[in-house]
Design an enzyme around this catalytic site. Structure first.
Site, PDB file in Angstrom:
ATOM      1  N   SER A 156       7.902  10.432  -2.023  1.00 39.85           N
ATOM      2  CA  SER A 156       7.385  11.625  -1.317  1.00 39.85           C
ATOM      3  C   SER A 156       6.546  11.218  -0.107  1.00 39.85           C
ATOM      4  CB  SER A 156       6.570  12.503  -2.259  1.00 39.85           C
ATOM      5  OG  SER A 156       5.538  11.760  -2.881  1.00 39.85           O
TER       6      SER A 156
ATOM      7  N   PRO B  84      -7.665   7.400  -3.916  1.00 40.04           N
ATOM      8  CA  PRO B  84      -9.078   7.039  -3.879  1.00 40.04           C
ATOM      9  C   PRO B  84      -9.489   6.658  -2.465  1.00 40.04           C
ATOM     10  CG  PRO B  84      -7.797   5.242  -4.817  1.00 40.04           C
ATOM     11  CD  PRO B  84      -6.852   6.391  -4.585  1.00 40.04           C
TER      12      PRO B  84
ATOM     13  N   HIS C 243      -6.348  -6.064  -1.938  1.00 35.93           N
ATOM     14  CA  HIS C 243      -7.152  -6.138  -0.714  1.00 35.93           C
ATOM     15  C   HIS C 243      -7.415  -7.584  -0.280  1.00 35.93           C
ATOM     16  CE1 HIS C 243      -8.758  -1.750  -1.248  1.00 35.93           C
ATOM     17  NE2 HIS C 243      -7.453  -1.817  -1.047  1.00 35.93           N
ATOM     18  N   THR C 244      -6.783  -8.514  -0.937  1.00 40.10           N
ATOM     19  CA  THR C 244      -6.806  -9.910  -0.506  1.00 40.10           C
ATOM     20  C   THR C 244      -5.903 -10.126   0.708  1.00 40.10           C
ATOM     21  OG1 THR C 244      -6.381 -12.178  -1.236  1.00 40.10           O
ATOM     22  CG2 THR C 244      -4.961 -10.506  -2.134  1.00 40.10           C
TER      23      THR C 244
ATOM     24  N   ASN D 133      -3.589   8.603   4.696  1.00 40.15           N
ATOM     25  CA  ASN D 133      -2.345   7.929   5.090  1.00 40.15           C
ATOM     26  C   ASN D 133      -2.163   7.782   6.596  1.00 40.15           C
ATOM     27  OD1 ASN D 133      -1.404   7.537   2.464  1.00 40.15           O
ATOM     28  ND2 ASN D 133      -0.471   9.570   2.381  1.00 40.15           N
TER      29      ASN D 133
ATOM     30  N   ARG E 223       0.830  -1.215   0.000  1.00 42.34           N
ATOM     31  CA  ARG E 223       0.000   0.000   0.000  1.00 42.34           C
ATOM     32  C   ARG E 223       0.864   1.264   0.000  1.00 42.34           C
ATOM     33  NH1 ARG E 223      -3.496   2.610   4.504  1.00 42.34           N
ATOM     34  NH2 ARG E 223      -5.113   3.707   3.339  1.00 42.34           N
TER      35      ARG E 223
ATOM     36  N   HIS F 127       0.477   4.305  -2.559  1.00 38.58           N
ATOM     37  CA  HIS F 127       0.228   5.682  -2.119  1.00 38.58           C
ATOM     38  C   HIS F 127       1.379   6.615  -2.487  1.00 38.58           C
ATOM     39  CE1 HIS F 127      -3.344   5.127   0.852  1.00 38.58           C
ATOM     40  NE2 HIS F 127      -3.465   4.388  -0.223  1.00 38.58           N
TER      41      HIS F 127
HETATM   42  C1  HEM Z   1      -9.100   1.065  -6.076  1.00 40.80           C
HETATM   43  C2  HEM Z   1      -9.029   2.019  -5.171  1.00 40.80           C
HETATM   44  C3  HEM Z   1      -8.625   1.745  -3.759  1.00 40.80           C
HETATM   45  C4  HEM Z   1      -9.282   2.135  -2.653  1.00 40.80           C
HETATM   46  C5  HEM Z   1     -10.539   2.967  -2.596  1.00 40.80           C
HETATM   47  C6  HEM Z   1      -8.547   1.633  -1.529  1.00 40.80           C
HETATM   48  C7  HEM Z   1      -8.908   1.848  -0.215  1.00 40.80           C
HETATM   49  C8  HEM Z   1      -8.307   1.230   0.863  1.00 40.80           C
HETATM   50  C9  HEM Z   1      -8.722   1.387   2.227  1.00 40.80           C
HETATM   51  C10 HEM Z   1      -9.853   2.280   2.707  1.00 40.80           C
HETATM   52  C11 HEM Z   1      -7.930   0.612   2.987  1.00 40.80           C
HETATM   53  C12 HEM Z   1      -7.976   0.447   4.492  1.00 40.80           C
HETATM   54  C13 HEM Z   1      -7.193   1.569   5.153  1.00 40.80           C
HETATM   55  C14 HEM Z   1      -7.413   1.532   6.639  1.00 40.80           C
HETATM   56  O1  HEM Z   1      -8.473   2.002   7.073  1.00 40.80           O
HETATM   57  O2  HEM Z   1      -6.554   1.008   7.360  1.00 40.80           O
HETATM   58  C15 HEM Z   1      -6.998  -0.043   2.115  1.00 40.80           C
HETATM   59  C16 HEM Z   1      -6.030  -0.937   2.520  1.00 40.80           C
HETATM   60  C17 HEM Z   1      -5.124  -1.518   1.666  1.00 40.80           C
HETATM   61  N1  HEM Z   1      -4.967  -1.223   0.329  1.00 40.80           N
HETATM   62 FE1  HEM Z   1      -6.250  -0.185  -0.819  1.00 40.80          FE
HETATM   63  N2  HEM Z   1      -7.476   0.947  -1.972  1.00 40.80           N
HETATM   64  C18 HEM Z   1      -7.473   0.982  -3.327  1.00 40.80           C
HETATM   65  C19 HEM Z   1      -6.529   0.444  -4.156  1.00 40.80           C
HETATM   66  C20 HEM Z   1      -5.391  -0.204  -3.726  1.00 40.80           C
HETATM   67  C21 HEM Z   1      -4.264  -0.532  -4.557  1.00 40.80           C
HETATM   68  C22 HEM Z   1      -4.123  -0.141  -6.017  1.00 40.80           C
HETATM   69  C23 HEM Z   1      -3.372  -1.192  -3.768  1.00 40.80           C
HETATM   70  C24 HEM Z   1      -2.003  -1.745  -4.108  1.00 40.80           C
HETATM   71  C25 HEM Z   1      -1.535  -1.907  -5.318  1.00 40.80           C
HETATM   72  C26 HEM Z   1      -3.960  -1.284  -2.458  1.00 40.80           C
HETATM   73  C27 HEM Z   1      -3.392  -1.935  -1.391  1.00 40.80           C
HETATM   74  C28 HEM Z   1      -3.939  -1.975  -0.131  1.00 40.80           C
HETATM   75  C29 HEM Z   1      -3.428  -2.825   0.924  1.00 40.80           C
HETATM   76  C30 HEM Z   1      -2.315  -3.854   0.791  1.00 40.80           C
HETATM   77  C31 HEM Z   1      -4.170  -2.526   2.066  1.00 40.80           C
HETATM   78  C32 HEM Z   1      -3.956  -3.107   3.462  1.00 40.80           C
HETATM   79  C33 HEM Z   1      -2.991  -2.190   4.189  1.00 40.80           C
HETATM   80  C34 HEM Z   1      -2.500  -2.688   5.543  1.00 40.80           C
HETATM   81  O3  HEM Z   1      -2.830  -3.806   5.939  1.00 40.80           O
HETATM   82  O4  HEM Z   1      -1.747  -1.948   6.181  1.00 40.80           O
HETATM   83  N3  HEM Z   1      -5.169  -0.651  -2.465  1.00 40.80           N
HETATM   84  N4  HEM Z   1      -7.244   0.368   0.822  1.00 40.80           N
END
Ligand code: HEM
Ligand SMILES: *[C@@H]1O[C@H](CO)[C@@H](O)[C@H](O)[C@H]1NC(C)=O
Ligand SMILES: *[C@@H]1O[C@H](CO)[C@@H](O)[C@H](O)[C@H]1NC(C)=O
Ligand SMILES: *[C@@H]1O[C@H](CO)[C@@H](O)[C@H](O)[C@H]1NC(C)=O
Ligand SMILES: *[C@@H]1O[C@H](CO)[C@@H](O)[C@H](O)[C@H]1NC(C)=O
Ligand SMILES: *[C@@H]1O[C@H](CO)[C@@H](O)[C@H](O)[C@H]1NC(C)=O
Ligand SMILES: *[C@@H]1O[C@H](CO)[C@@H](O)[C@H](O)[C@H]1NC(C)=O
Ligand SMILES: *[C@@H]1O[C@H](CO)[C@@H](O)[C@H](O)[C@H]1NC(C)=O
Ligand SMILES: *[C@@H]1O[C@H](CO)[C@@H](O)[C@H](O)[C@H]1NC(C)=O
Ligand SMILES: *[C@@H]1O[C@H](CO)[C@@H](O)[C@H](O)[C@H]1NC(C)=O
Ligand SMILES: *[C@@H]1O[C@H](CO)[C@@H](O)[C@H](O)[C@H]1NC(C)=O
Length: 352
Positions: free
Chosen positions: A79, A167, A197-198, A98, A65, A69
């Site tokens: 950055s 997003p 998100h898997t 973030n 993530r 970001h």
């Molecule tokens: C398509 C639009 C996307 C949205 C709206 C989105 C939104 C989010 C949100 C809301 C979370 C949870 C944050 C929290 O409350 O802790 C999250 C977690 C995460 N996102 Fe996304 N995301 C998107 C795309 C992506 C992409 C493109 C990637 C990586 C290539 C990604 C990787 C992750 C990962 C790995 C987590 C887990 C983070 C952790 O466990 O610390 N996401 N995302």
């Protein structure tokens, strides 16, 4: 590519055509960029990520993530790692998308320390982040891809940029497609990369309120929402530190279960759920649910594409010495303050 066609052309053409090409178009990321300048770079990053992962497997989703970001805000220029914006004001790192959710910073610092010991002032923080994200995919997903490198680090980090380009969980299909399109990524890339998100976790504030609306129109499983209501306090804020796994079936494995959960009304975020509600997006999500190999191939390719967003190369930017702060004297104002009357060049300051 362009370089090769220039070299093959007659001399007169080289002069006429190549001079017209902007310098930036000649500099591209390359697999094995550090082959000679720092042959251990990728192995050292891998060691740091592997050690941190053994202690806390949450660093893998954190680092993937972090790379995303980084790339969506001012390009993949590290950055997102800065704790200070030289021009003042809050940094990306402090912006609501973030903070406090982003994690893995200390792994990048450990990797950077190891790399600096081996080959000082050579490997950028942006490349370390790209390598670390790849290693995280390798550790959780039993899969591998080569990372083109040669990124240079930026000197600006502004919270407003993070708010504008990242997003959010309330994004509609249109918002998601538009946001990725702005960064040169396709609708399919968006659905493919959402499969990240898997693995990983999410904070209550990212899903609780919106899912009450989904409950009302039947787009979330009532049992799942009941579980989430039991986990979270009734009113959350962005600083509520309670989290849940995004993929409730296999939360530490990078597999295609994320896509299989969506039609069961078990997508955690509104934005996740959008991937099967929208007629343009659903065929992609369904194809990835049906074929994990297909998704993994596309995922690796899309990660490489994401890693190319608005990169600095050649002499743009700098090789940051400490991933949290820009190099001393790297801005004109800084040089003026440290060395009035111009008794040092930017180069002397940066390498002193
Ligand atoms: C398509 C639009 C996307 C949205 C709206 C989105 C939104 C989010 C949100 C809301 C979370 C949870 C944050 C929290 O409350 O802790 C999250 C977690 C995460 N996102 Fe996304 N995301 C998107 C795309 C992506 C992409 C493109 C990637 C990586 C290539 C990604 C990787 C992750 C990962 C790995 C987590 C887990 C983070 C952790 O466990 O610390 N996401 N995302
Ligand atoms: C680095 O070495 C690898 C393996 O030999 C090779 O595939 C790659 O093209 C090289 N890259 C550069 C930029 O020299
Ligand atoms: C191990 O992980 C925990 C969080 O789970 C963290 O607080 C701690 O600093 C980590 N230790 C090392 C040595 O990385
Ligand atoms: C950050 O970006 C915003 C919006 O573009 C701008 O108004 C502000 O001046 C920037 N802050 C700094 C310190 O550059
Ligand atoms: C994980 O990465 C290593 C190289 O660092 C590679 O040899 C291995 O094949 C990768 N694992 C898989 C399953 O691709
Ligand atoms: C999605 O797009 C709509 C229409 O452009 C806009 O009003 C809304 O603020 C956006 N929502 C999010 C969460 O980005
Ligand atoms: C589905 O998403 C596409 C963008 O990929 C958008 O153009 C379209 O309007 C959305 N359909 C609906 C019904 O919202
Ligand atoms: C998402 O929408 C809900 C209401 O539907 C709102 O309470 C929440 O603040 C929004 N979250 C974000 C991050 O925009
Ligand atoms: C369900 O409710 C949400 C409200 O947050 C709405 O945006 C969404 O379009 C609705 N979905 C369906 C399929 O009605
Ligand atoms: C799954 O995708 C892979 C990779 O594209 C392809 O080779 C394979 O034939 C697909 N399997 C099925 C059952 O369609
Ligand atoms: C990097 O900079 C931060 C912020 O100034 C500082 O706390 C940290 O100790 C520095 N790390 C190294 C290795 O110098």
């Amino acid at each position: 590519m362009r370089m090769r066609s220039c070299l093959a052309a007659p001399v007169a053409l080289v002069a006429a055509v190549c001079l017209l090409l902007p310098a930036a178009s000649l500099a591209q990321l390359q697999v094995g960029f550090y082959n000679t300048s720092c042959p251990n770079a990728e192995a050292l990053v891998r060691q740091a990520v592997t050690a941190a992962f053994a202690n806390n497997s949450g660093v893998a989703p954190g680092l993937i993530r972090l790379h995303f970001h980084d790339c969506f805000v001012r390009g993949c220029d590290a950055s997102v790692l800065l704790t200070v914006n030289p021009a003042g004001g809050p940094t990306e790192r402090e912006a609501p998308p973030n903070f406090p959710s982003l994690r893995g910073f200390e792994v990048i610092d450990a990797a950077k320390a190891a790399v600096e010991r081996s080959c000082p002032r050579t490997v950028s923080c942006a490349d370390i982040l790209a390598f670390a994200a790849r290693d995280s995919v390798n550790l959780t997903g039993n899969t591998f891809y080569q990372v083109p490198a040669g990124r240079r680090d930026g000197r600006v980090s502004n919270a407003s940029d993070a708010l504008q380009f990242l997003p959010g969980p309330n994004s509609t299909a249109q918002n998601l497609t538009d946001g990725f399109g702005l960064k040169g990524l396709s609708t399919e890339d968006m659905v493919v990369l959402s499969g990240s998100h898997t693995i990983g976790r999410s904070h209550c504030d990212s899903f609780l309120f919106r899912n009450r609306e989904r409950l009302a129109n039947g787009t979330i499983s009532p049992a799942y929402q009941a579980l989430l209501e039991a986990l979270c306090p009734p009113n959350t804020s962005p600083l509520t530190l309670i989290t849940t796994e995004i993929d409730l079936s296999t939360p530490t494995v990078l597999d295609n279960n994320y896509y299989k959960l969506l039609p069961l009304n078990l997508g955690l975020h509104f934005s996740d759920d959008q991937l099967i509600r929208n007629a343009t997006l659903a065929p992609f999500a369904n194809a990835f649910a049906a074929n994990e190999t297909l998704w993994k191939e596309k995922f690796a390719a899309a990660m490489i594409k994401m890693g190319n967003i608005e990169v600095n190369t050649g002499t743009q930017g700098e090789i940051r010495l400490n991933c949290s702060v820009v190099n001393p004297g790297s801005s004109a104002a800084g040089i003026e303050m440290l060395f009035p009357a111009g008794d040092a060049t930017a180069d002397e300051v940066a390498t002193s």
